[in-house]
Design a protein around this motif. Structure first.
Motif, PDB file in Angstrom:
ATOM      1  N   ILE A 179      24.679 -40.338 -10.145  1.00 21.52           N
ATOM      2  CA  ILE A 179      23.356 -39.853  -9.752  1.00 21.52           C
ATOM      3  C   ILE A 179      23.034 -40.331  -8.340  1.00 21.52           C
ATOM      4  N   ALA A 180      23.349 -41.586  -8.050  1.00 20.37           N
ATOM      5  CA  ALA A 180      22.999 -42.155  -6.746  1.00 20.37           C
ATOM      6  C   ALA A 180      23.961 -41.728  -5.645  1.00 20.37           C
ATOM      7  N   THR A 181      25.164 -41.289  -6.020  1.00 22.52           N
ATOM      8  CA  THR A 181      26.143 -40.836  -5.027  1.00 22.52           C
ATOM      9  C   THR A 181      26.668 -39.476  -5.454  1.00 22.52           C
ATOM     10  N   PRO A 182      25.825 -38.435  -5.379  1.00 21.52           N
ATOM     11  CA  PRO A 182      26.193 -37.134  -5.924  1.00 21.52           C
ATOM     12  C   PRO A 182      27.362 -36.483  -5.193  1.00 21.52           C
ATOM     13  N   HIS A 183      27.730 -37.013  -4.057  1.00 17.63           N
ATOM     14  CA  HIS A 183      28.846 -36.465  -3.275  1.00 17.63           C
ATOM     15  C   HIS A 183      30.174 -37.111  -3.672  1.00 17.63           C
ATOM     16  N   ALA A 184      30.176 -37.961  -4.712  1.00 15.58           N
ATOM     17  CA  ALA A 184      31.399 -38.673  -5.114  1.00 15.58           C
ATOM     18  C   ALA A 184      31.931 -38.117  -6.432  1.00 15.58           C
ATOM     19  N   ARG A 185      33.254 -38.232  -6.578  1.00 20.96           N
ATOM     20  CA  ARG A 185      33.871 -37.982  -7.877  1.00 20.96           C
ATOM     21  C   ARG A 185      34.320 -39.315  -8.462  1.00 20.96           C
ATOM     22  N   LEU A 186      33.936 -39.575  -9.699  1.00 19.85           N
ATOM     23  CA  LEU A 186      34.229 -40.860 -10.341  1.00 19.85           C
ATOM     24  C   LEU A 186      34.968 -40.619 -11.636  1.00 19.85           C
ATOM     25  N   VAL A 187      36.120 -41.263 -11.778  1.00 16.14           N
ATOM     26  CA  VAL A 187      36.957 -41.070 -12.960  1.00 16.14           C
ATOM     27  C   VAL A 187      37.143 -42.411 -13.655  1.00 16.14           C
TER      28      VAL A 187
ATOM     29  N   GLU B 101      43.476 -43.044 -21.461  1.00 15.76           N
ATOM     30  CA  GLU B 101      42.720 -41.854 -21.858  1.00 15.76           C
ATOM     31  C   GLU B 101      41.547 -41.675 -20.890  1.00 15.76           C
ATOM     32  N   THR B 102      41.411 -40.509 -20.315  1.00 10.10           N
ATOM     33  CA  THR B 102      40.298 -40.267 -19.394  1.00 10.10           C
ATOM     34  C   THR B 102      39.014 -40.117 -20.206  1.00 10.10           C
ATOM     35  N   THR B 103      38.100 -41.041 -20.024  1.00  5.18           N
ATOM     36  CA  THR B 103      36.867 -41.025 -20.822  1.00  5.18           C
ATOM     37  C   THR B 103      35.685 -40.506 -20.014  1.00  5.18           C
ATOM     38  N   LEU B 104      35.844 -40.383 -18.690  1.00  2.00           N
ATOM     39  CA  LEU B 104      34.735 -39.914 -17.851  1.00  2.00           C
ATOM     40  C   LEU B 104      35.308 -39.314 -16.576  1.00  2.00           C
ATOM     41  N   ASP B 105      34.752 -38.182 -16.174  1.00  2.00           N
ATOM     42  CA  ASP B 105      35.156 -37.571 -14.899  1.00  2.00           C
ATOM     43  C   ASP B 105      33.923 -36.817 -14.402  1.00  2.00           C
ATOM     44  N   VAL B 106      33.143 -37.498 -13.532  1.00  3.03           N
ATOM     45  CA  VAL B 106      31.849 -36.920 -13.119  1.00  3.03           C
ATOM     46  C   VAL B 106      31.795 -36.664 -11.628  1.00  3.03           C
TER      47      VAL B 106
ATOM     48  N   ALA C  26      34.250 -37.622   1.357  1.00  2.35           N
ATOM     49  CA  ALA C  26      33.708 -37.553  -0.001  1.00  2.35           C
ATOM     50  C   ALA C  26      34.526 -38.491  -0.888  1.00  2.35           C
ATOM     51  N   PRO C  27      33.885 -39.463  -1.519  1.00  2.00           N
ATOM     52  CA  PRO C  27      34.652 -40.449  -2.285  1.00  2.00           C
ATOM     53  C   PRO C  27      35.298 -39.850  -3.529  1.00  2.00           C
ATOM     54  N   VAL C  28      36.555 -40.247  -3.761  1.00  2.00           N
ATOM     55  CA  VAL C  28      37.217 -39.973  -5.039  1.00  2.00           C
ATOM     56  C   VAL C  28      37.700 -41.324  -5.540  1.00  2.00           C
TER      57      VAL C  28
ATOM     58  N   SER D 189      46.274 -60.253 -26.485  1.00  2.00           N
ATOM     59  CA  SER D 189      45.148 -61.193 -26.342  1.00  2.00           C
ATOM     60  C   SER D 189      43.992 -60.454 -25.668  1.00  2.00           C
ATOM     61  N   SER D 190      43.029 -61.129 -25.140  1.00  2.00           N
ATOM     62  CA  SER D 190      41.846 -60.398 -24.652  1.00  2.00           C
ATOM     63  C   SER D 190      41.897 -60.165 -23.152  1.00  2.00           C
ATOM     64  N   GLN D 191      43.110 -60.042 -22.595  1.00  2.00           N
ATOM     65  CA  GLN D 191      43.198 -59.785 -21.167  1.00  2.00           C
ATOM     66  C   GLN D 191      42.985 -58.309 -20.870  1.00  2.00           C
ATOM     67  N   VAL D 192      42.350 -58.044 -19.750  1.00  2.00           N
ATOM     68  CA  VAL D 192      42.071 -56.673 -19.323  1.00  2.00           C
ATOM     69  C   VAL D 192      42.633 -56.507 -17.917  1.00  2.00           C
ATOM     70  N   VAL D 193      43.382 -55.438 -17.691  1.00  2.00           N
ATOM     71  CA  VAL D 193      43.858 -55.141 -16.340  1.00  2.00           C
ATOM     72  C   VAL D 193      42.939 -54.068 -15.764  1.00  2.00           C
ATOM     73  N   ILE D 194      42.298 -54.392 -14.656  1.00  2.00           N
ATOM     74  CA  ILE D 194      41.307 -53.505 -14.041  1.00  2.00           C
ATOM     75  C   ILE D 194      41.848 -53.046 -12.697  1.00  2.00           C
ATOM     76  N   SER D 195      41.884 -51.749 -12.511  1.00  2.00           N
ATOM     77  CA  SER D 195      42.431 -51.202 -11.269  1.00  2.00           C
ATOM     78  C   SER D 195      41.467 -50.151 -10.737  1.00  2.00           C
ATOM     79  N   VAL D 196      41.124 -50.241  -9.442  1.00  2.00           N
ATOM     80  CA  VAL D 196      40.228 -49.264  -8.825  1.00  2.00           C
ATOM     81  C   VAL D 196      40.891 -48.716  -7.573  1.00  2.00           C
ATOM     82  N   GLU D 197      40.976 -47.414  -7.525  1.00  2.00           N
ATOM     83  CA  GLU D 197      41.684 -46.735  -6.436  1.00  2.00           C
ATOM     84  C   GLU D 197      40.693 -45.863  -5.669  1.00  2.00           C
ATOM     85  N   ASP D 198      40.768 -45.882  -4.328  1.00  2.00           N
ATOM     86  CA  ASP D 198      39.848 -45.051  -3.547  1.00  2.00           C
ATOM     87  C   ASP D 198      40.561 -44.359  -2.386  1.00  2.00           C
ATOM     88  N   ASN D 199      39.850 -43.422  -1.788  1.00  2.00           N
ATOM     89  CA  ASN D 199      40.359 -42.676  -0.627  1.00  2.00           C
ATOM     90  C   ASN D 199      39.547 -43.063   0.614  1.00  2.00           C
ATOM     91  N   GLY D 200      39.275 -44.351   0.730  1.00  2.00           N
ATOM     92  CA  GLY D 200      38.444 -44.822   1.833  1.00  2.00           C
ATOM     93  C   GLY D 200      39.242 -45.093   3.092  1.00  2.00           C
TER      94      GLY D 200
END
Ligand SMILES: Nc1ncnc2c1ncn2[C@@H]1O[C@H](COP(=O)(O)OP(=O)(O)OP(=O)(O)O)[C@@H](O)[C@H]1O
Ligand SMILES: Nc1ncnc2c1ncn2[C@@H]1O[C@H](COP(=O)(O)OP(=O)(O)OP(=O)(O)O)[C@@H](O)[C@H]1O
Ligand SMILES: [Mg+2]
Ligand SMILES: [Mg+2]
Lengths: 451, 451
Positions: free
Chosen positions: B187-195, B201-206, B50-52, B62-73
């Motif tokens: 909706i398309a991956t109802p078996h996943a938890r997405l944060v 600040e945690t803005t979404l945890d579905v 089950a994905p987390v 400046s307008s730099q954004v640091v993007i980080s994605v972590e998974d349990n794959g």
């Protein structure tokens, strides 16, 4: 366990050929004609010659179509033919000046599609000096290189190229689009003669509308505002001994001695620093400030080849016979440091479909864009204009012809049918359409007064 | 004279990065998140887990954004990391089963974009067995290969991967789209938890909405109707000694002994002919008849992973709380020999925007498509339906969620936002939307009677 591997670029476009306009037989028929005609026009313009291009479409048993395009361009050198036609991402148009071609992909897609659907080789008859050559070749899709079945000497009447492919096509569905394409191409290239033959019957013979050849666009240095760390790294390669000041002046357009000094002072660096002595952090900073520093003059327009007021109006008049028509243009402007010009003609008359807003005819680098209209930024800009404010519609159908030209067209996909969303292009589109609207409104008011 | 050269695939996508969704900072911010999350979901499903997935976005000076994605794959093997992240057209998803990834391009585009806009390396922390590794790497764009700045062992809490890139982005403009993307992904991956965390600040945890994991799609043999001369040539390679009959049965799905015999008889050939003895003309004919012969059964649906009625309805209910909702599906059907299923949920309620027709939410292989809607064949199909015939709109806003899944999604461009025009997909879309419309009409009539 998982199996990791790589694929070649030809394998990528074989698997995803719909991205290049070869996803179904009707569109593949159209795309084949377009890719071949584009190449012919580019070559004639390189030759400084008025293009004479003959397109021949022949239906065969089953749904195969033989497509042949003949031009009076420069031809290709003997040893370049195999790679140009049998290798993806190989071409002569990687520089910074306005051309129709840009990827080194187009004609090879037609070769690939013909091969996988009919097992036929492409046939190329070309002459670039005093000897003509015929090639029959295939592409090795897995390895992205040409397979020459045969090459032999054969006289050709003049320099130029004839390309013949046999594909699984859908000529009934594609024929009217091909006809539209050539008519619109004639508007964008009024100095060309374009002939279309379908099953040995000449169905179209248009142009030229003018004897005047457009000046050839000049190859340009990159503009500072197109800089990123990769461009800076590459332009610095082999210049380690130069001063920062001389590097800037030599590598970019719109950077003279005075501008270079001011820029370097703004960065807080010493203009005599050698390129080879700069730290990675300093180089990274130079790259991002080149992009944002607003005192560089706008990029040059001499790497562009706009259609021009007179030629554009003449083409629209000749083909659509409108009651009213006017021209406007914007630019040279820039997107991401690449110069562009936007030209437009608004026209009214029975030849145009009725609609709430004018019917849009798009061009990019003098090539008509007939697919993927809805997501094109110019279409989106058109829909944002309140046309009622300009008295449109007013019982008369309207059309707008918009021509975008740039040293680089930001296409949405490899089929080159739609322009991506970039703020500078969107605002130029809005400004142009409103200018055309104001012209139309003036005309409508003038007509009312005269009644 | 003209200068002919070739470019690498990374050079191609560097020059034309808008085709992959990296044409402006706002879309690049979105595309980076999407490419990373897609990879994480693919990997978790390969792991049967089950994905987390945790997405973290951090604005910097400046307008730099640091993007980080972590998974349990599954993580990546140590020696595959450089090519997977630092080479274009390299990956593990080139087979014939439903996956989100398909090109071997996506994450490398994010690496490339981060590198050219901020000069930062991508940071990968991954563990696939009992050892964790951290890499900092760049891509050599001209030559399409990785440049490893550093790799060292570092413990990770469990198998899986964390990818961190720093880009020139536009988080204010991209944030709400990223939020939409994650909600729709749920909706398309109802078996996943997405944060989602933005600036700590945690803005979404579905999710997850269900404990049930979807069955893993099986790798499938190609179907005869996907044949072309290239596929036939490749499947024949190394099978020169086989009989034509055994070749057909072994190389394609839906071809058993009886079907193979009938097909060979239809071709007028001898089923004992060795593959190696077939002439080029015979092979070409086999290829075209494989495509058109209509007695092969439809392709298998077990290489597909549809969302399913219960899960799809549950997701829509949880996130949109509609007053009315119903599900329909079409398939397994096929396009060009590739199996596909189309599922849809129609729903009404205050959460949807008002409009003349239902608002369309599109999915391809369980990935929400938020850009390039207008030229998508599903959007075009939606617009062709006479919604008034189904009582839509009737003072209530409607939404339709449509999910397309296939072993191959015919995307219009490398940014994977829009599905190309193919007749079978268009007609399936029309049929599905009308079925959903009929369900809605029934409901509307039932409601009126009960009043
Ligand atoms: N009719 C022609 N006359 C002269 N040269 C040609 C002709 N057709 C193709 N070429 C050469 O072959 C090269 C490859 O053509 P191809 O169409 O694949 O790429 P391109 O035109 O450079 O870019 P694009 O993929 O955008 O069309 C061209 O760059 C050009 O040099
Ligand atoms: N988070 C991850 N976990 C495990 N493997 C990953 C992860 N991210 C990337 N990979 C591996 O790296 C490869 C390359 O990723 P990339 O996104 O470039 O291509 P892709 O996902 O195969 O196709 P696409 O270009 O359509 O996304 C993948 O095929 C996968 O094997
Ligand atoms: Mg070309
Ligand atoms: Mg991917």
């Amino acid at each position: 366990h998982l199996d990791f591997s790589s694929i070649s670029p030809s394998e990528f476009f074989y698997r995803n050929r719909q991205m290049a306009g070869f996803g179904n037989p009707a569109q593949a028929t159209y795309s084949t004609v377009r890719e071949l005609v584009e190449n012919s026009l580019d070559s004639c313009e390189d030759a400084g010659r008025a293009p004479v291009i003959a397109v021949s479409l022949e239906t065969t048993a089953s749904s195969q179509v033989v497509i042949s395009v003949e031009d009076n361009g420069l031809g290709l050198p003997y040893d370049e033919v195999p790679s140009a036609f049998g290798q993806v991402l190989y071409g002569s148009k990687y520089g910074l000046r306005q051309k129709r071609g840009t990827f080194g992909l187009g004609v090879t897609m037609a070769v690939l599609y013909g091969q996988i659907t009919t097992d036929s080789p492409v046939i190329i008859h070309t002459q670039s000096d005093n000897r003509g050559w015929v090639y029959r070749l295939y592409i090795d899709i897995e390895n992205n290189h040409p397979l020459v079945e045969e090459s032999s000497e054969r006289i050709r009447s003049e320099t130029g190229t004839t390309v013949t492919v046999r594909i699984e096509g859908d000529l009934p569905r594609a024929a009217s689009r091909i006809d539209d394409y050539l008519r619109l191409t004639s508007i964008a290239t009024p100095h060309a003669r374009l002939v279309l033959r379908i099953d040995d019957e000449t169905t179209l013979d248009v142009g030229p509308w003018t004897e005047i050849l457009p000046p050839q666009p000049m190859e340009a240095k990159p503009h500072p505002r197109s800089a990123d760390t990769e461009l800076v790294r590459r332009t610095m390669a082999g210049k380690q001994a130069l001063s920062l000041k001389d590097y800037l002046i030599g590598s970019f357009q719109q950077v003279g001695r005075k501008t270079a000094s001011e820029f370097i002072r703004f960065l807080g660096l010493d203009s005599k620093r050698r390129v080879g002595d700069l730290s990675r952090t300093e180089i990274s900073r130079i790259s991002s400030v080149l992009k944002s520093y607003d005192s560089f003059s706008r990029p040059d327009g001499n790497s562009l080849s706009p259609i021009g007021r007179e030629a554009f109006l003449k083409g629209v008049q000749s083909l659509y016979e409108p009651e009213y028509f006017s021209y406007a243009s914007r630019g040279p402007l820039e997107w991401d440091g690449y110069p562009f010009i936007l030209e437009g003609v608004i026209a009214s008359g029975a030849a145009f479909p009725k609609g709430e807003e004018p019917t849009l005819f798009r061009f990019a680098n003098r090539v008509p864009l007939l697919y993927d209209a809805s997501d094109d930024i110019l279409t989106k800009s058109l829909k944002r204009v309140s046309w009622s404010r300009y008295g449109i519609p007013n019982g008369v159908p309207w059309g707008i012809f918009v021509s975008f030209c740039s040293t680089k067209v930001p296409y949405q996909a490899a089929g080159k049918q739609s322009i991506a969303t970039l703020d500078e292009i969107e605002s130029a589109g809005l400004a142009l359409f409103r200018a055309l609207g104001r012209g139309a409104l003036k005309q409508t008011k003038r007509q009312k007064r005269s009644k």
